[in-house]
Design a protein around this motif. Structure first.
Motif, short mmCIF file in Angstrom:
data_model
loop_
_atom_site.label_atom_id
_atom_site.label_comp_id
_atom_site.label_asym_id
_atom_site.label_seq_id
_atom_site.Cartn_x
_atom_site.Cartn_y
_atom_site.Cartn_z
N ALA A 207 72.20 -81.92 148.12
CA ALA A 207 71.07 -82.85 148.07
C ALA A 207 71.56 -84.24 147.70
O ALA A 207 72.59 -84.41 147.04
N HIS A 208 70.80 -85.23 148.17
CA HIS A 208 71.03 -86.62 147.75
C HIS A 208 69.69 -87.17 147.30
O HIS A 208 68.70 -87.15 148.04
N ILE A 209 69.63 -87.66 146.06
CA ILE A 209 68.37 -88.01 145.40
C ILE A 209 68.13 -89.51 145.46
O ILE A 209 68.94 -90.30 144.99
N ILE A 323 64.28 -84.16 144.70
CA ILE A 323 64.73 -83.49 143.47
C ILE A 323 64.07 -82.12 143.34
O ILE A 323 64.69 -81.16 142.85
N CYS A 324 62.84 -81.97 143.80
CA CYS A 324 62.19 -80.65 143.75
C CYS A 324 62.97 -79.63 144.58
O CYS A 324 63.14 -78.48 144.17
N ILE A 325 63.46 -80.05 145.73
CA ILE A 325 64.26 -79.14 146.56
C ILE A 325 65.61 -78.88 145.91
O ILE A 325 66.12 -77.76 145.95
N ALA A 326 66.21 -79.90 145.30
CA ALA A 326 67.48 -79.69 144.61
C ALA A 326 67.33 -78.70 143.45
O ALA A 326 68.24 -77.93 143.14
N LEU A 327 66.17 -78.71 142.80
CA LEU A 327 65.93 -77.81 141.66
C LEU A 327 65.66 -76.37 142.11
O LEU A 327 65.79 -75.44 141.31
N THR A 328 65.27 -76.21 143.37
CA THR A 328 64.98 -74.87 143.89
C THR A 328 66.03 -74.37 144.88
O THR A 328 66.17 -73.17 145.09
N GLY A 329 66.75 -75.30 145.51
CA GLY A 329 67.70 -74.93 146.55
C GLY A 329 67.05 -74.53 147.86
O GLY A 329 67.71 -74.02 148.75
N ARG A 330 65.75 -74.79 147.99
CA ARG A 330 64.99 -74.33 149.15
C ARG A 330 64.19 -75.49 149.75
O ARG A 330 63.58 -76.29 149.02
N ALA A 331 64.18 -75.57 151.08
CA ALA A 331 63.51 -76.65 151.79
C ALA A 331 62.63 -76.08 152.89
O ALA A 331 62.90 -75.00 153.41
N PRO A 332 61.57 -76.79 153.27
CA PRO A 332 60.75 -76.34 154.40
C PRO A 332 61.57 -76.26 155.68
O PRO A 332 62.29 -77.21 156.02
N LEU A 333 61.46 -75.15 156.38
CA LEU A 333 62.18 -74.98 157.65
C LEU A 333 61.32 -75.59 158.75
O LEU A 333 60.50 -74.92 159.39
#
Length: 593
Positions: A207-209, A323-333
């Motif tokens: 991720a890049h914040i 940052i929310c995706i970095a904290l979960t490691g999961r992104a919308p496909l």
């Protein structure tokens, strides 16, 4: 109360009810660099709404555009009471919507966001007043005597049902088994995934914040709240430029009212486990992703470069969703994470070209971005020129300034268009738009907003300077004498600065009298780094030439790096058109028009 002239239905992205004077534009607006986060004034001096104030009005724009930090500006405006009463869009906009959702979750304050589609959007032109009620928009030719009171939706429930397919790990995050910060982050990820129409999530590798840019007290409050909840990133995470040079802001004369919270914001993200990279050009780091890698990057120029030049896969992620995706490691496909969504939707044919210099690529990116809107372009006509990575960096940054698209293809150049047919969906015939040199001249004049030849400041490094750019600048500066009345300031990342020092490029640049600033970038810099007495600046960045009149309040000369160094020596812009533009018009006079 006057009778409504039109009633329309749309898709509610954020529920609520509000009314106000209608503020309409048929051009997208970047909230970062385009709207003052503290007053709500539109400061994009190229936009038709320039000078208007958003507070209490129903803002109708086709979509956002430009910077991912627009979500942070939207959140600040909601927090400080200068936000529009409602937002009406022709197309869904994740950046602006996410800013509203985060304000709703953290501060219990919101505004309705309604998407009505392109065809219905045209009906708003000329209307004076609007009321938003959930999925319904009512338009009036004049303001009603009694306006509908604002009634935003309540903050989302902590346990919101989802239609997405979740893994056991996703369920654990959502249940709070992995901590409060991860739970809230997962709630936001799922809410945005549903709005985007995703059916599942995908693992990401890095991720890049971009949310580490200080836009006001709300941006710091958001990050510190995550830290208090025990936030830790789950993938390698780099940080975008922050708002100050963290090591030297006092030395540079930055007011502590900005320096202290801006530095604290960077510290908060590092406390979550992010690396101290502080660059808007993460593609220059050793950690840059590879072809096909699923990543989550914010910062508009970095997103476009990652997708287009590296062939990695990311959306144009809003601040705070990153940052929310970095904290979960999961992104919308969804979107550019999927092969089918990476195809070109319009073809751009270039005219016959010759004698190109480095000013050509940012100007072309700026022009094409405005042409295509949110459509992914396939650009033809550059096959024999072999643009460098620095050329593509400059093109992409300017393209991302005027376009909402997260990706471009250049036939024979970018990795997914080496065979141009591969950049187009099977069986699809793209609409074709052709550019003439006269069209590029119009954009050249738009970026050259200065009305006289004087140059007080040369600003370089938007996006951050690369090692190759330092090498080129060193050659241009060697043996030259800078005019003492002209400041030359370069922004860059710490890693590239040390590479340039090791390569011997900094000695002639520092001897020339350049000031080197790390950690931050031109879109965050103001006085006194920009000398208070300076009236005009010169840059080779299409992105900064667009934003500087609003952000810095200075007129701009835009030209090649060589012309920038010449102006630093003479204190004056030559006003020469580049050779590749000269067939389009007679030679210009020294003052830009």
């Amino acid at each position: 109360m006057p009778s409504p002239s039109t009633a329309l239905n749309g898709r509610s992205l954020v529920d609520g009810a509000a009314s106000g004077e209608l503020l309409f534009a048929d051009i997208g607006l970047s909230f970062w660099g385009g709207v003052d986060a503290f007053s709500g004034e539109v400061i994009d001096r190229h936009h038709p709404l320039s000078g208007a104030h958003l507070a209490g009005r129903v803002l109708a724009i086709p979509s956002g555009r430009g910077s991912c930090t627009g979500s942070s500006v939207m959140m600040e405006l909601i927090s400080n009471g200068h936000a529009p009463a409602a937002l009406v869009l022709a197309e869904p906009d994740e950046i602006l919507t996410l800013g509203v959702l985060v304000a709703q979750l953290l501060f219990g304050r919101s505004l309705p966001v309604l998407c009505i589609g392109q065809q219905a959007f045209a009906a708003l032109r000329g209307k004076a007043f609007a009321q938003v009620q959930g999925e319904r928009l009512v338009l009036f030719d004049q303001a009603p005597a009694e306006a509908l009171p604002a009634a935003p939706a309540s903050p989302p429930a902590a346990t919101r049902p989802t239609t997405l397919t979740l893994t056991d790990h996703d369920q654990a995050l959502l249940a709070g088994d992995l901590g409060k910060a991860a739970q809230v982050a997962m709630q936001i990820v799922l809410r945005m995934a549903e709005l985007q129409g995703a059916h599942s999530l995908v693992d990401i590798s890095q991720a890049h914040i971009d949310g580490c840019i200080y836009t006001g007290p709300a941006s710091l409050r958001f990050a510190q709240q995550l830290v208090q909840w025990g936030a830790r990133v789950r993938v390698p995470t780099t940080l975008n430029s922050i708002s100050v040079d963290q090591r030297r802001w006092r030395e540079l004369g930055i007011d502590a009212a900005l320096g202290e919270p801006a530095s604290a914001l960077g510290d908060a993200y590092m406390a979550m486990g992010a690396q101290m990279s502080f660059t808007c050009a993460p593609y220059l780091l050793d950690s840059a992703p590879k072809l096909g890698e699923q990543i989550v990057w914010a910062e508009s120029n970095a997103v476009v470069y990652a997708n287009s030049v590296l062939g990695a896969r990311t959306l144009k992620y809003p601040d705070y969703l990153d940052i929310c995706i970095a904290l979960t490691g999961r992104a919308p496909l969804i979107g550019c994470h999927l092969e089918a969504q990476r195809k070109a939707r319009v073809q751009i044919d270039l005219p016959a070209l010759t004698h190109l210099d480095d000013a050509f690529y940012p100007l072309l990116g700026y022009h094409i971005g405005a042409m295509v809107g949110s459509r992914i372009p396939l650009v033809t006509g550059l096959e024999r020129f072999a643009p460098t990575h620095d050329d593509l960096k400059a093109f992409g940054a300017a393209f991302a300034t005027t376009s909402a698209a997260p990706l471009f293809h250049i036939a024979g150049v970018t990795p997914e268009a080496l065979d141009p047919a591969q950049a187009v969906s099977a069986g699809e015939v793209l609409p074709v738009k052709r550019i003439a040199l006269a069209d590029l001249l119009v954009s050249w004049r738009e970026l050259n907003s200065a009305r006289d030849s004087q140059v007080d400041l040369v600003s370089l490094g938007n996006p951050h300077f690369s090692l190759g750019e330092f090498a080129h600048l060193a050659q241009l500066c060697r043996g030259r004498t800078r005019n003492p009345a002209v400041s030359l300031v370069i922004t860059c990342g710490r890693a590239v600065l040390e590479q340039a020092r090791d390569a011997g490029h900094l000695a002639p640049i520092e001897a020339f009298g350049a000031v080197l600033v790390t950690d931050t970038c031109w879109c965050m810099l103001g006085e006194p780094v920009i000398p208070p007495a300076a009236r005009t600046l010169m840059t080779n960045s299409g992105k900064y030439a667009h934003y500087a009149p609003g952000l810095a309040g200075r007129a701009v000369h835009f030209a090649s790096l060589g012309e920038c160094v010449e102006a630093a020596c003479t204190g004056s812009a030559s006003g020469r058109l580049p050779a590749w533009l000269q067939p389009a018009a007679p030679q210009e006079s020294p003052a830009h028009v």
